[in-house]
Design a protein around this motif. Sequence first.
Motif, PDB file in Angstrom:
ATOM      1  N   ASP A 169       0.815  -1.142   0.139  1.00 29.17           N
ATOM      2  CA  ASP A 169       0.180  -0.130   0.098  1.00 29.17           C
ATOM      3  C   ASP A 169       0.863   1.335   0.215  1.00 29.17           C
ATOM      4  OD1 ASP A 169      -2.314  -1.743   0.116  1.00 29.17           O
ATOM      5  OD2 ASP A 169      -2.444  -1.278   2.302  1.00 29.17           O
ATOM      6  N   GLY A 170       0.403   2.128  -0.785  1.00 26.96           N
ATOM      7  CA  GLY A 170       1.221   3.278  -0.842  1.00 26.96           C
ATOM      8  C   GLY A 170       2.591   3.317  -1.830  1.00 26.96           C
ATOM      9  N   LYS A 171       2.929   2.160  -2.346  1.00 25.78           N
ATOM     10  CA  LYS A 171       4.001   2.127  -3.272  1.00 25.78           C
ATOM     11  C   LYS A 171       3.370   1.848  -5.105  1.00 25.78           C
ATOM     12  CE  LYS A 171       6.987   2.414   0.120  1.00 25.78           C
ATOM     13  NZ  LYS A 171       7.958   3.539   0.101  1.00 25.78           N
ATOM     14  N   GLU A 172       4.205   2.367  -5.663  1.00 25.68           N
ATOM     15  CA  GLU A 172       3.722   2.452  -6.998  1.00 25.68           C
ATOM     16  C   GLU A 172       4.733   1.960  -7.999  1.00 25.68           C
ATOM     17  OE1 GLU A 172       3.233   6.838  -7.411  1.00 25.68           O
ATOM     18  OE2 GLU A 172       0.880   6.529  -6.432  1.00 25.68           O
ATOM     19  N   GLU A 173       5.683   2.051  -7.722  1.00 31.02           N
ATOM     20  CA  GLU A 173       6.799   1.408  -8.609  1.00 31.02           C
ATOM     21  C   GLU A 173       7.637   0.050  -8.552  1.00 31.02           C
ATOM     22  OE1 GLU A 173       8.692   6.058  -9.982  1.00 31.02           O
ATOM     23  OE2 GLU A 173       9.719   4.735  -8.470  1.00 31.02           O
ATOM     24  N   ILE A 174       8.255  -0.394  -9.585  1.00 30.78           N
ATOM     25  CA  ILE A 174       9.063  -1.912  -9.345  1.00 30.78           C
ATOM     26  C   ILE A 174      10.418  -1.505  -9.750  1.00 30.78           C
ATOM     27  CG2 ILE A 174       6.772  -3.219  -9.706  1.00 30.78           C
ATOM     28  CD1 ILE A 174       7.820  -3.886 -12.636  1.00 30.78           C
ATOM     29  N   LEU A 175      11.307  -2.636  -9.151  1.00 28.60           N
ATOM     30  CA  LEU A 175      12.808  -2.481  -9.660  1.00 28.60           C
ATOM     31  C   LEU A 175      12.972  -3.650 -10.820  1.00 28.60           C
ATOM     32  CD1 LEU A 175      15.692  -1.593  -8.951  1.00 28.60           C
ATOM     33  CD2 LEU A 175      15.713  -3.580  -7.267  1.00 28.60           C
ATOM     34  N   GLY A 176      13.498  -3.142 -11.644  1.00 27.50           N
ATOM     35  CA  GLY A 176      13.998  -4.045 -12.650  1.00 27.50           C
ATOM     36  C   GLY A 176      15.559  -4.526 -12.708  1.00 27.50           C
ATOM     37  N   ILE A 177      15.894  -5.635 -12.563  1.00 25.02           N
ATOM     38  CA  ILE A 177      17.306  -6.046 -12.474  1.00 25.02           C
ATOM     39  C   ILE A 177      17.642  -7.059 -13.657  1.00 25.02           C
ATOM     40  CG2 ILE A 177      19.259  -7.075 -11.248  1.00 25.02           C
ATOM     41  CD1 ILE A 177      17.510  -6.410  -8.615  1.00 25.02           C
ATOM     42  N   PHE A 178      18.667  -6.634 -14.568  1.00 24.61           N
ATOM     43  CA  PHE A 178      19.202  -7.434 -15.362  1.00 24.61           C
ATOM     44  C   PHE A 178      20.532  -7.903 -15.148  1.00 24.61           C
ATOM     45  CE2 PHE A 178      16.186  -5.121 -17.779  1.00 24.61           C
ATOM     46  CZ  PHE A 178      15.729  -5.891 -19.000  1.00 24.61           C
ATOM     47  N   ASP A 179      20.859  -9.278 -14.866  1.00 26.04           N
ATOM     48  CA  ASP A 179      22.164  -9.746 -14.455  1.00 26.04           C
ATOM     49  C   ASP A 179      22.725 -10.146 -15.683  1.00 26.04           C
ATOM     50  OD1 ASP A 179      23.962 -11.298 -13.606  1.00 26.04           O
ATOM     51  OD2 ASP A 179      22.967 -12.915 -12.615  1.00 26.04           O
ATOM     52  N   LEU A 180      23.674  -9.264 -16.158  1.00 22.95           N
ATOM     53  CA  LEU A 180      24.345  -9.334 -17.446  1.00 22.95           C
ATOM     54  C   LEU A 180      25.812 -10.366 -17.286  1.00 22.95           C
ATOM     55  CD1 LEU A 180      23.979  -5.820 -18.562  1.00 22.95           C
ATOM     56  CD2 LEU A 180      22.714  -7.736 -19.330  1.00 22.95           C
TER      57      LEU A 180
END
Length: 262
Positions: A169-180
């Motif tokens: 609740d109250g959060k709107e964004e996600i984190l994307g991680i590309f393991d290269l």
Amino acid sequence: MACCLRLRPPLYQHFNLVSINSKKRIEVPELSIRNCAANPENAHKLVLEVRERLEKEHNYLPVGKYGRDDEEMILWFLKDRKFSSGEAVSKLTKAIRWHHEFGVSELSEESVKHVAETGKSYVHDYLDVYDRPVLIVEASKHFPEEHERREDEKLCVFLIEKALRKLPDGKEEILGIFDLRGFGMQNADIKFLTFLFDVFYYYYPRRLGEVLFVEAPFVFKPVWQLAKPLLKSYASLVRFCSVKTVMEEYFTADTIPSTFKE
């Protein structure tokens, strides 16, 4: 260093140049700024306005989740478009049509199981230290010719939906991680990378908070040079970093993804 995302260019007024010796009065248009976010009543009125316009002007669009009567979606796109109802209607029309044609509501664990079993992309069990759901891509496990492009796209969208359902609740964004780590040219897929960012830009605006490119090898540099212009403003979200940075700045000892544990 990650930069702030701009989903649209600054709103400048266009003026004609006038000679300094001109005796004509320069008409400067008045700017009306509505802080609807600070006024829930006004925001609700705009949601209803957009809903009515969609029903009147685009009644062929479906209803329900991600439909023309989805008030939660309408409010989100209004926020994205700075509460401009006209711009929100335009972007919503495209987004609603896409969700329906892509079959987003029909995606399930079973429908993407075959591609998901490769382990090349998944939603992490834990949130990062900023309470963001985490979508991880292990690039070395992605081979563009191994599966139909549509199947990879379905997995991508399914995982975005899954990550969004984990938002506190109250959060709107996600984190994307590309393991290269281990990335090679056989894993390069610029078309899919642009598809991913386009999906966020057009259909899930302001949902992608940051993207980490972890341990990018030298061979990734030309791929990035080609892809960066195609990602437009989303390229500013990208941060190149090390495994150590991921461990120390984004997770605790108990929540670090197993693939990054030393």
